[in-house]
Design a protein around this motif. Structure first.
Motif, short mmCIF file in Angstrom:
data_model
loop_
_atom_site.label_atom_id
_atom_site.label_comp_id
_atom_site.label_asym_id
_atom_site.label_seq_id
_atom_site.Cartn_x
_atom_site.Cartn_y
_atom_site.Cartn_z
N PHE A 29 14.29 -2.94 2.01
CA PHE A 29 13.40 -3.38 0.94
C PHE A 29 14.24 -3.76 -0.28
O PHE A 29 13.94 -4.73 -0.97
CB PHE A 29 12.40 -2.28 0.59
N ALA A 30 15.33 -3.01 -0.52
CA ALA A 30 16.19 -3.26 -1.67
C ALA A 30 16.81 -4.65 -1.64
O ALA A 30 17.11 -5.22 -2.70
CB ALA A 30 17.29 -2.20 -1.73
N SER A 31 16.99 -5.23 -0.46
CA SER A 31 17.59 -6.56 -0.38
C SER A 31 16.58 -7.67 -0.70
O SER A 31 16.96 -8.75 -1.13
CB SER A 31 18.19 -6.80 1.01
N LEU A 61 -0.54 -1.81 -4.27
CA LEU A 61 -0.67 -1.98 -2.82
C LEU A 61 -0.28 -0.73 -2.05
O LEU A 61 -0.96 -0.36 -1.09
CB LEU A 61 0.17 -3.17 -2.35
N THR A 62 0.78 -0.06 -2.48
CA THR A 62 1.38 1.00 -1.65
C THR A 62 1.21 2.43 -2.18
O THR A 62 1.42 3.38 -1.43
CB THR A 62 2.89 0.76 -1.50
N GLY A 63 0.91 2.57 -3.45
CA GLY A 63 0.82 3.91 -4.02
C GLY A 63 2.16 4.46 -4.51
O GLY A 63 2.22 5.56 -5.05
N TYR A 64 3.24 3.69 -4.32
CA TYR A 64 4.52 4.13 -4.89
C TYR A 64 4.38 4.11 -6.42
O TYR A 64 3.54 3.41 -6.97
CB TYR A 64 5.66 3.19 -4.49
N ASN A 65 5.25 4.89 -7.08
CA ASN A 65 5.33 4.82 -8.53
C ASN A 65 6.77 4.45 -8.90
O ASN A 65 7.58 4.19 -8.01
CB ASN A 65 4.89 6.15 -9.18
N LEU A 91 9.62 4.32 -6.03
CA LEU A 91 10.12 2.98 -5.70
C LEU A 91 11.63 2.91 -5.91
O LEU A 91 12.35 2.34 -5.08
CB LEU A 91 9.41 1.91 -6.55
N GLN A 92 12.11 3.52 -6.98
CA GLN A 92 13.56 3.52 -7.23
C GLN A 92 14.29 4.26 -6.12
O GLN A 92 15.38 3.86 -5.70
CB GLN A 92 13.87 4.13 -8.60
N GLN A 93 13.71 5.33 -5.60
CA GLN A 93 14.31 6.07 -4.47
C GLN A 93 14.40 5.19 -3.23
O GLN A 93 15.42 5.20 -2.53
CB GLN A 93 13.52 7.33 -4.17
N VAL A 94 13.35 4.43 -2.97
CA VAL A 94 13.34 3.50 -1.83
C VAL A 94 14.49 2.50 -1.97
O VAL A 94 15.22 2.23 -1.01
CB VAL A 94 11.99 2.74 -1.75
N ILE A 95 14.66 1.98 -3.17
CA ILE A 95 15.71 0.99 -3.44
C ILE A 95 17.09 1.65 -3.30
O ILE A 95 17.98 1.10 -2.64
CB ILE A 95 15.51 0.36 -4.83
N ASP A 96 17.26 2.82 -3.89
CA ASP A 96 18.56 3.51 -3.85
C ASP A 96 18.96 3.88 -2.42
O ASP A 96 20.14 3.80 -2.05
CB ASP A 96 18.53 4.78 -4.71
N LYS A 97 18.00 4.27 -1.61
CA LYS A 97 18.28 4.68 -0.22
C LYS A 97 18.32 3.50 0.74
O LYS A 97 18.62 3.67 1.92
CB LYS A 97 17.22 5.69 0.26
N PHE A 127 6.73 0.90 4.43
CA PHE A 127 5.28 0.93 4.60
C PHE A 127 4.80 2.19 5.32
O PHE A 127 3.73 2.71 4.99
CB PHE A 127 4.78 -0.34 5.29
N GLU A 128 5.58 2.71 6.26
CA GLU A 128 5.19 3.95 6.94
C GLU A 128 5.11 5.12 5.96
O GLU A 128 4.25 5.98 6.09
CB GLU A 128 6.19 4.31 8.05
N GLN A 129 6.01 5.14 4.98
CA GLN A 129 6.08 6.25 4.03
C GLN A 129 5.33 5.94 2.72
O GLN A 129 5.39 6.75 1.78
CB GLN A 129 7.54 6.60 3.73
N ALA A 130 4.65 4.82 2.67
CA ALA A 130 3.90 4.47 1.45
C ALA A 130 2.92 5.61 1.15
O ALA A 130 2.20 6.05 2.04
CB ALA A 130 3.16 3.16 1.63
N PRO A 131 2.93 6.08 -0.09
CA PRO A 131 2.05 7.20 -0.45
C PRO A 131 0.57 6.96 -0.11
O PRO A 131 -0.10 7.84 0.41
CB PRO A 131 2.25 7.36 -1.95
N LYS A 132 0.07 5.77 -0.40
CA LYS A 132 -1.34 5.50 -0.12
C LYS A 132 -1.58 3.99 -0.20
O LYS A 132 -1.59 3.42 -1.28
CB LYS A 132 -2.24 6.21 -1.12
N MET A 133 -1.77 3.38 0.96
CA MET A 133 -2.09 1.96 0.96
C MET A 133 -3.46 1.78 0.29
O MET A 133 -4.38 2.55 0.54
CB MET A 133 -2.12 1.40 2.38
N ASN A 134 -3.56 0.78 -0.56
CA ASN A 134 -4.80 0.54 -1.29
C ASN A 134 -5.91 0.13 -0.33
O ASN A 134 -5.72 -0.80 0.46
CB ASN A 134 -4.58 -0.54 -2.34
N PRO A 135 -7.07 0.79 -0.40
CA PRO A 135 -8.17 0.42 0.50
C PRO A 135 -8.68 -0.99 0.27
O PRO A 135 -9.28 -1.59 1.16
CB PRO A 135 -9.26 1.46 0.19
N ASN A 136 -8.41 -1.55 -0.90
CA ASN A 136 -8.83 -2.92 -1.19
C ASN A 136 -7.85 -3.97 -0.66
O ASN A 136 -8.07 -5.17 -0.84
CB ASN A 136 -9.04 -3.13 -2.68
N ALA A 137 -6.80 -3.53 0.01
CA ALA A 137 -5.84 -4.48 0.58
C ALA A 137 -6.52 -5.42 1.56
O ALA A 137 -6.12 -6.58 1.70
CB ALA A 137 -4.69 -3.74 1.26
#
Length: 116
Positions: free
Chosen positions: A11-13, A39-43, A47-53, A61-71
């Motif tokens: 995702f970071a790329s 969309l994903t529930g990240y904050n 999100l910075q952790q996702v980028i750093d890792k 997307f598997e680890q997204a905190p909460k996909m928005n029901p309105n997606a």
């Protein structure tokens, strides 16, 4: 069957490409982040952790905190496919994000992008 390449890309790329795309059109990184958070529930921190890792899209997307029901309200064509007709759930989620970023770059108002 081999996974699509996007699933294994970090995702970071791609994140800076989203930002560059919208900034060329006068939009901001903060607006990109707002879309991702909606969309994903990240904050900001998660999100910075996702980028750093350098987490891949599949894990993002598997680890997204909460996909928005309105997606499911996101419709239209992206990369030649109607997002509402994509059967693979992960690919659909990736294309939802692409569609929202495109809408931002095209100048849509944030309330319409976030389906309010």
């Amino acid at each position: 069957m081999k996974k699509p390449r996007i699933y294994t890309m970090s995702f970071a790329s791609v994140y800076p490409l989203y930002i560059r795309k919208v900034e060329k059109k006068g939009r901001t990184k903060e607006e990109v982040d707002e879309i991702i958070f909606w969309l994903t529930g990240y904050n900001e921190d998660s999100l910075q952790q996702v980028i750093d890792k350098e987490i891949d899209f599949e894990t993002f997307f598997e680890q997204a905190p909460k996909m928005n029901p309105n997606a499911s309200l996101i419709t239209g064509v992206i990369c030649g496919y109607r997002v509402e007709e994509i059967e693979d759930k992960l690919m659909q989620q990736i294309r939802y994000l692409d569609k929202l970023i495109d809408e931002l770059a095209k100048g849509k108002k944030m309330e319409k992008i976030l389906r309010k």
